[in-house]
Design a protein around this motif. Sequence first.
Motif, PDB file in Angstrom:
ATOM      1  N   GLY A 175       0.793  -1.221   0.000  1.00 52.38           N
ATOM      2  CA  GLY A 175       0.000   0.000   0.000  1.00 52.38           C
ATOM      3  C   GLY A 175       0.826   1.271   0.000  1.00 52.38           C
ATOM      4  O   GLY A 175       2.055   1.238   0.141  1.00 52.38           O
ATOM      5  N   PRO A 176       0.170   2.424  -0.187  1.00 50.99           N
ATOM      6  CA  PRO A 176       0.870   3.716  -0.167  1.00 50.99           C
ATOM      7  C   PRO A 176       1.639   3.896   1.132  1.00 50.99           C
ATOM      8  O   PRO A 176       1.209   3.457   2.200  1.00 50.99           O
ATOM      9  N   SER A 177       2.792   4.545   1.035  1.00 48.05           N
ATOM     10  CA  SER A 177       3.660   4.723   2.199  1.00 48.05           C
ATOM     11  C   SER A 177       4.264   6.120   2.186  1.00 48.05           C
ATOM     12  O   SER A 177       4.353   6.766   1.136  1.00 48.05           O
ATOM     13  N   ALA A 178       4.687   6.561   3.350  1.00 52.29           N
ATOM     14  CA  ALA A 178       5.271   7.896   3.503  1.00 52.29           C
ATOM     15  C   ALA A 178       6.761   7.800   3.790  1.00 52.29           C
ATOM     16  O   ALA A 178       7.254   6.773   4.267  1.00 52.29           O
ATOM     17  N   MET A 179       7.482   8.860   3.507  1.00 51.50           N
ATOM     18  CA  MET A 179       8.884   8.939   3.903  1.00 51.50           C
ATOM     19  C   MET A 179       8.973   8.967   5.427  1.00 51.50           C
ATOM     20  O   MET A 179       8.028   9.362   6.113  1.00 51.50           O
ATOM     21  N   GLU A 180      10.115   8.573   5.955  1.00 53.33           N
ATOM     22  CA  GLU A 180      10.328   8.483   7.398  1.00 53.33           C
ATOM     23  C   GLU A 180      10.119   9.850   8.053  1.00 53.33           C
ATOM     24  O   GLU A 180      10.653  10.863   7.603  1.00 53.33           O
ATOM     25  N   ASP A 181       9.300   9.888   9.126  1.00 49.63           N
ATOM     26  CA  ASP A 181       8.888  11.164   9.705  1.00 49.63           C
ATOM     27  C   ASP A 181      10.043  11.948  10.311  1.00 49.63           C
ATOM     28  O   ASP A 181      10.060  13.179  10.258  1.00 49.63           O
ATOM     29  N   GLN A 182      11.041  11.234  10.894  1.00 42.30           N
ATOM     30  CA  GLN A 182      12.171  11.951  11.483  1.00 42.30           C
ATOM     31  C   GLN A 182      12.998  12.644  10.405  1.00 42.30           C
ATOM     32  O   GLN A 182      13.503  13.750  10.609  1.00 42.30           O
ATOM     33  N   TYR A 183      13.110  12.001   9.260  1.00 42.39           N
ATOM     34  CA  TYR A 183      13.815  12.623   8.134  1.00 42.39           C
ATOM     35  C   TYR A 183      13.068  13.866   7.657  1.00 42.39           C
ATOM     36  O   TYR A 183      13.669  14.914   7.387  1.00 42.39           O
ATOM     37  N   LEU A 184      11.738  13.763   7.545  1.00 41.99           N
ATOM     38  CA  LEU A 184      10.948  14.926   7.131  1.00 41.99           C
ATOM     39  C   LEU A 184      11.057  16.056   8.144  1.00 41.99           C
ATOM     40  O   LEU A 184      11.140  17.230   7.775  1.00 41.99           O
ATOM     41  N   LYS A 185      11.072  15.694   9.416  1.00 38.70           N
ATOM     42  CA  LYS A 185      11.172  16.704  10.472  1.00 38.70           C
ATOM     43  C   LYS A 185      12.474  17.488  10.361  1.00 38.70           C
ATOM     44  O   LYS A 185      12.504  18.706  10.564  1.00 38.70           O
ATOM     45  N   GLN A 186      13.573  16.787  10.028  1.00 34.89           N
ATOM     46  CA  GLN A 186      14.856  17.461   9.862  1.00 34.89           C
ATOM     47  C   GLN A 186      14.809  18.493   8.737  1.00 34.89           C
ATOM     48  O   GLN A 186      15.580  19.450   8.731  1.00 34.89           O
ATOM     49  N   ASN A 187      13.905  18.278   7.795  1.00 34.85           N
ATOM     50  CA  ASN A 187      13.785  19.183   6.653  1.00 34.85           C
ATOM     51  C   ASN A 187      12.550  20.076   6.759  1.00 34.85           C
ATOM     52  O   ASN A 187      12.048  20.587   5.759  1.00 34.85           O
ATOM     53  N   ASP A 188      12.057  20.235   8.016  1.00 34.17           N
ATOM     54  CA  ASP A 188      10.934  21.149   8.314  1.00 34.17           C
ATOM     55  C   ASP A 188       9.676  20.784   7.532  1.00 34.17           C
ATOM     56  O   ASP A 188       8.936  21.660   7.060  1.00 34.17           O
ATOM     57  N   LEU A 189       9.425  19.492   7.384  1.00 29.02           N
ATOM     58  CA  LEU A 189       8.213  19.020   6.718  1.00 29.02           C
ATOM     59  C   LEU A 189       7.405  18.172   7.693  1.00 29.02           C
ATOM     60  O   LEU A 189       7.976  17.413   8.490  1.00 29.02           O
ATOM     61  N   PRO A 190       6.078  18.278   7.650  1.00 27.17           N
ATOM     62  CA  PRO A 190       5.253  17.477   8.558  1.00 27.17           C
ATOM     63  C   PRO A 190       5.243  16.008   8.164  1.00 27.17           C
ATOM     64  O   PRO A 190       5.501  15.650   7.009  1.00 27.17           O
ATOM     65  N   ALA A 191       4.934  15.148   9.131  1.00 29.34           N
ATOM     66  CA  ALA A 191       4.852  13.713   8.868  1.00 29.34           C
ATOM     67  C   ALA A 191       3.822  13.441   7.779  1.00 29.34           C
ATOM     68  O   ALA A 191       2.731  14.025   7.773  1.00 29.34           O
ATOM     69  N   GLY A 192       4.155  12.575   6.841  1.00 33.51           N
ATOM     70  CA  GLY A 192       3.245  12.235   5.752  1.00 33.51           C
ATOM     71  C   GLY A 192       3.266  13.200   4.590  1.00 33.51           C
ATOM     72  O   GLY A 192       2.507  13.017   3.627  1.00 33.51           O
ATOM     73  N   ALA A 193       4.127  14.218   4.635  1.00 32.75           N
ATOM     74  CA  ALA A 193       4.126  15.236   3.577  1.00 32.75           C
ATOM     75  C   ALA A 193       4.653  14.697   2.249  1.00 32.75           C
ATOM     76  O   ALA A 193       4.275  15.169   1.179  1.00 32.75           O
ATOM     77  N   VAL A 194       5.543  13.706   2.303  1.00 32.96           N
ATOM     78  CA  VAL A 194       6.105  13.122   1.085  1.00 32.96           C
ATOM     79  C   VAL A 194       5.755  11.636   1.079  1.00 32.96           C
ATOM     80  O   VAL A 194       6.107  10.903   2.007  1.00 32.96           O
ATOM     81  N   ARG A 195       5.068  11.181   0.027  1.00 28.49           N
ATOM     82  CA  ARG A 195       4.559   9.817  -0.021  1.00 28.49           C
ATOM     83  C   ARG A 195       4.892   9.153  -1.359  1.00 28.49           C
ATOM     84  O   ARG A 195       5.170   9.842  -2.354  1.00 28.49           O
ATOM     85  N   VAL A 196       4.861   7.833  -1.364  1.00 28.20           N
ATOM     86  CA  VAL A 196       4.941   7.070  -2.611  1.00 28.20           C
ATOM     87  C   VAL A 196       3.657   6.259  -2.721  1.00 28.20           C
ATOM     88  O   VAL A 196       3.058   5.871  -1.712  1.00 28.20           O
ATOM     89  N   GLY A 197       3.226   6.014  -3.940  1.00 25.63           N
ATOM     90  CA  GLY A 197       1.981   5.301  -4.162  1.00 25.63           C
ATOM     91  C   GLY A 197       2.114   3.807  -3.932  1.00 25.63           C
ATOM     92  O   GLY A 197       3.187   3.271  -3.654  1.00 25.63           O
ATOM     93  N   SER A 198       0.994   3.099  -4.057  1.00 24.53           N
ATOM     94  CA  SER A 198       0.984   1.643  -3.908  1.00 24.53           C
ATOM     95  C   SER A 198       1.750   1.007  -5.066  1.00 24.53           C
ATOM     96  O   SER A 198       1.938   1.615  -6.123  1.00 24.53           O
ATOM     97  N   LYS A 199       2.183  -0.214  -4.860  1.00 25.15           N
ATOM     98  CA  LYS A 199       2.938  -0.916  -5.896  1.00 25.15           C
ATOM     99  C   LYS A 199       2.496  -2.383  -5.939  1.00 25.15           C
ATOM    100  O   LYS A 199       2.325  -3.024  -4.905  1.00 25.15           O
ATOM    101  N   THR A 200       2.293  -2.905  -7.158  1.00 25.44           N
ATOM    102  CA  THR A 200       1.867  -4.286  -7.362  1.00 25.44           C
ATOM    103  C   THR A 200       2.829  -4.989  -8.302  1.00 25.44           C
ATOM    104  O   THR A 200       3.192  -4.442  -9.353  1.00 25.44           O
ATOM    105  N   TYR A 201       3.246  -6.192  -7.922  1.00 28.82           N
ATOM    106  CA  TYR A 201       4.142  -6.998  -8.750  1.00 28.82           C
ATOM    107  C   TYR A 201       3.467  -8.332  -9.071  1.00 28.82           C
ATOM    108  O   TYR A 201       2.771  -8.908  -8.228  1.00 28.82           O
ATOM    109  N   ASN A 202       3.720  -8.840 -10.271  1.00 27.01           N
ATOM    110  CA  ASN A 202       3.136 -10.107 -10.726  1.00 27.01           C
ATOM    111  C   ASN A 202       4.240 -11.054 -11.180  1.00 27.01           C
ATOM    112  O   ASN A 202       5.050 -10.698 -12.046  1.00 27.01           O
TER     113      ASN A 202
END
Length: 326
Positions: free
Chosen positions: A237-264
């Motif tokens: 499912g969709p996931s966010a970048m690590e919140d502590q990393y975002l905090k270091q760059n003055d971004l709120p938790a969940g501000a940078v995300r990647v979409g879901s991914k499916t492999y067959n």
Amino acid sequence: MYQPPSQTFPPDLSDPCEGVTLAMSSATAVACRNDPTVLANINSHGGVFTLTQPDQQGISGYDRGNPKLKAEKGRSTTLGVVITPRSIPMLSKFTFTADYFNIKIADAIVSTPRDVALAQCYGGDKSFCKFITRRTSTVGDATVGAIRYIDSNSENNGGRGTEGIDFTVAWADKVGPGRLSANLAYTYLKNFYDIPLKGTEEDNDTGEIGYARNKAVINLAYKWGAFGVTSTTSYTGPSAMEDQYLKQNDLPAGAVRVGSKTYNDFQFTYAATKGVELYLGINNAFDAKAPPIISGLNGSTTGTETNASVYDAIGRRYYLGVRGTL
């Protein structure tokens, strides 16, 4: 315990000594000046610890094992149920399971976070300074006192916990000339956390890359005579970048995300004889691209431009083989 050193290039680390002057009296400033290489940098830059861009981007390090590790101790709570509704004709071929899990480890084996090592070393705990190697002289664009290596090894430290629910649905029956079986496994992750050091706050990773709230795998298999085919569909499912990393760059938790991914993935088999089977497979059949997590971003696996522990960094690939029994 015996993992050999493997080199990496940790992203987005901030040197706590940067900007320290001869006049500063904070505990961090004093700890920085106690390092002779840092003091040499300050004296050579007009009284201020100064780093160049190559200094900031050229930090390397090694991940190491630790022969002094001890076994983890934890507490697990699980509760499961299996339902096989044989008395209901429409569901007689189905099996349903649900498992709740709650696992807590008090002295988990964790890799020492490099930002934690920096903060602790120059915050009063000198035991963490063993992970940090600074340059002893200026060579080219590399400045004396700049960090050359920040290592990380495994320690019995902090803690770890997770909670969630696993669901599975299985079905199998004769279809046409062969037998078809299907299995769906789904995990809902309610909570996952790490405690980097004993006494520090929990770092909640739930919903971040590597700890998606929703994951599922569907397996289908059809067998008729000597022939067989199987398929595996994996969903993250969709996931966010690590919140502590975002905090270091003055971004709120969940501000940078990647979409879901499916492999067959697919595999075809043929039983040539009673004890010999040929197989042909294709992984990532539709060549699904991994979400880009470029070098320098937290979670990027060196050389892959993504998180290779979660996403397929290779792409479509084939294999052929034979297996046998004596």
